[in-house]
Write an enzyme that holds these catalytic residues in place. Structure first.
Site, PDB file in Angstrom:
ATOM      1  CG  HIS A  35     -13.328 -31.071 -10.316  1.00  0.00           C
ATOM      2  ND1 HIS A  35     -13.132 -29.754 -10.721  1.00  0.00           N
ATOM      3  CD2 HIS A  35     -13.052 -31.841 -11.401  1.00  0.00           C
ATOM      4  CE1 HIS A  35     -12.772 -29.744 -11.990  1.00  0.00           C
ATOM      5  NE2 HIS A  35     -12.708 -30.988 -12.434  1.00  0.00           N
ATOM      6  N   GLY A  73     -11.097 -32.625  -3.249  1.00  0.00           N
ATOM      7  CA  GLY A  73     -12.218 -32.524  -4.200  1.00  0.00           C
ATOM      8  C   GLY A  73     -12.376 -33.776  -5.044  1.00  0.00           C
ATOM      9  CE1 TYR A 126      -4.639 -24.787   5.017  1.00  0.00           C
ATOM     10  CE2 TYR A 126      -5.065 -23.494   3.050  1.00  0.00           C
ATOM     11  CZ  TYR A 126      -5.252 -24.640   3.799  1.00  0.00           C
ATOM     12  OH  TYR A 126      -6.070 -25.642   3.325  1.00  0.00           O
ATOM     13  CE  LYS A 145      -8.680 -23.327   3.664  1.00  0.00           C
ATOM     14  NZ  LYS A 145      -9.778 -23.588   2.713  1.00  0.00           N
ATOM     15  CG  LEU A 175      -6.820 -34.245   4.727  1.00  0.00           C
ATOM     16  CD1 LEU A 175      -7.752 -33.400   3.867  1.00  0.00           C
ATOM     17  CD2 LEU A 175      -7.591 -35.323   5.473  1.00  0.00           C
ATOM     18  CG  ASP A 196      11.317 -29.797  13.748  1.00  0.00           C
ATOM     19  OD1 ASP A 196      11.923 -29.870  14.833  1.00  0.00           O
ATOM     20  OD2 ASP A 196      11.531 -30.557  12.782  1.00  0.00           O
TER      21      ASP A 196
END
Ligand code: GFB
Length: 308
Positions: free
Chosen positions: A12, A17, A137, A141, A167, A270
């Site tokens: 959060h 979050g 990562y 995921k 994001l 890159d």
């Protein structure tokens, strides 16, 4: 999800979050459960299960993760692979074991193959090699997606997997080494402006393309899908539009008001050349992103000025 449902938002305090909490509160969901990293170590299986047994949440947004930009991913493989595997495994198991009704697992579009066709459709997952800089990562995921699908298959547990594009927004990480490109450039151009420097260094060639989704749009999409989506297959969350890093730098330079030059540092990686996602599935479910890149950058810069 009812207005008085007990909702646990894992992570959060992070970018995603905190935006989900803002959205839930503004939509009238007041029964939120949160724990800071200092209060609950999500890498500790017993602590996580004890927490779920004590609080008994009904819905879970799994937005807790070790995250970061290209440099952080490339230089901290253990943190990005091991810690993310532990966090998601502990939360998904404890959620199932303690009767959670539904869990939304948040992944990332870096799970897709480096050279897959663009825009990237959900079915392209596992059809090719990963981008090296964030393979750690990505593997974590992908394992999380498969774990959600395994719990649904074996136990009928309603876990959905959401794959957001890059994001940004209020609450972002502006550290110049661990951050993603957009907040890093806001800070670089701002510091260049106030220090009146001649140039700002942008990593890489400027040629890669990236898609950027404003964080409050992301939070709205997560809540929408928690309410309306109940399938095992993954869902891309994004705008379906991308810009080159050079175009992004020019846009941020203009919004911040930096007067100097942009210099590209080709010694920096890159990463993947392009990763714009196909949002047909998301749009057909009834959700569309709203915030333009320039408006989102402006709001993020305002937040940065007030909070850094
Ligand atoms: O946002 P970013 O760090 O991550 O880098 P990825 C995007 C592009 O921006 C790369 C360039 O081509 C960078 O070289 N760039 C230019 C910069 N200047 C900068 C700068 O000052 N800082 C940073 N960070 N980049 C991420 C994954 O990949 O995508 C995450 O590492 C996550 O795990 C995220 O999956 C969605 O977009 O390359």
């Amino acid at each position: 999800m009812e207005r008085n449902s007990k909702i646990y938002v894992a992570g959060h305090n992070g970018l995603v979050g905190s935006a989900i909490c803002r959205r839930l509160k503004s939509d009238g969901y007041g029964n939120l459960i949160t724990r800071a990293h200092s209060q609950l170590d999500l890498c500790n299986e017993k602590d996580v299960n004890d927490f779920f047994a004590e609080t008994k949440p009904e819905y879970v947004f799994l937005a807790a993760a070790v995250v970061g930009g290209i440099h952080a991913n490339d230089t901290r493989p253990v943190d990005f692979l091991r810690d993310n595997l532990l966090i998601q495994t502990n939360i998904i198991e404890a959620a199932y074991r303690n009767g959670v009704k539904k869990l939304a697992f948040l992944g990332s579009t870096c799970i897709y193959p480096r050279d897959c066709p663009q825009p990237i459709k959900e079915e392209y997952l596992l059809t090719g090699s990963l981008e090296e800089t964030n393979q750690w990562y990505a593997i974590a995921k992908i394992a999380g997606i498969k774990l959600c699908q395994a719990y649904r298959k074996q136990y009928g547990f309603n876990a959905i997997s959401l794959m957001p594009t890059n994001l940004y927004g209020p609450g972002d990480n502006f550290d110049l080494l661990s951050s993603h490109v957009l907040p890093a450039l806001i800070r670089k151009f701002h510091e260049g402006k106030i220090n009146n420097t001649k140039e700002v260094v942008v990593w890489g060639s400027g040629k890669p393309f990236r898609e950027f989704l404003y964080i409050d749009d992301m939070a709205e999409a997560c809540c929408f899908l928690m309410q309306h989506y109940n399938d095992e297959s993954i869902v891309n969350i994004g705008t379906g539009k991308d810009v080159s890093i050079r175009e992004l730098a020019d846009l941020i330079k203009e919004i911040v008001g930096f007067q100097g030059n942009i210099v590209f540092d080709s010694s920096k990686p890159d990463g993947t050349t392009k990763k714009v996602i196909d949002v047909t599935k998301l749009n057909s479910l009834g959700w569309q992103s709203k915030t333009s890149l320039s408006a989102g950058i402006g709001t993020t810069y305002d937040w940065y000025l007030r909070n850094q």
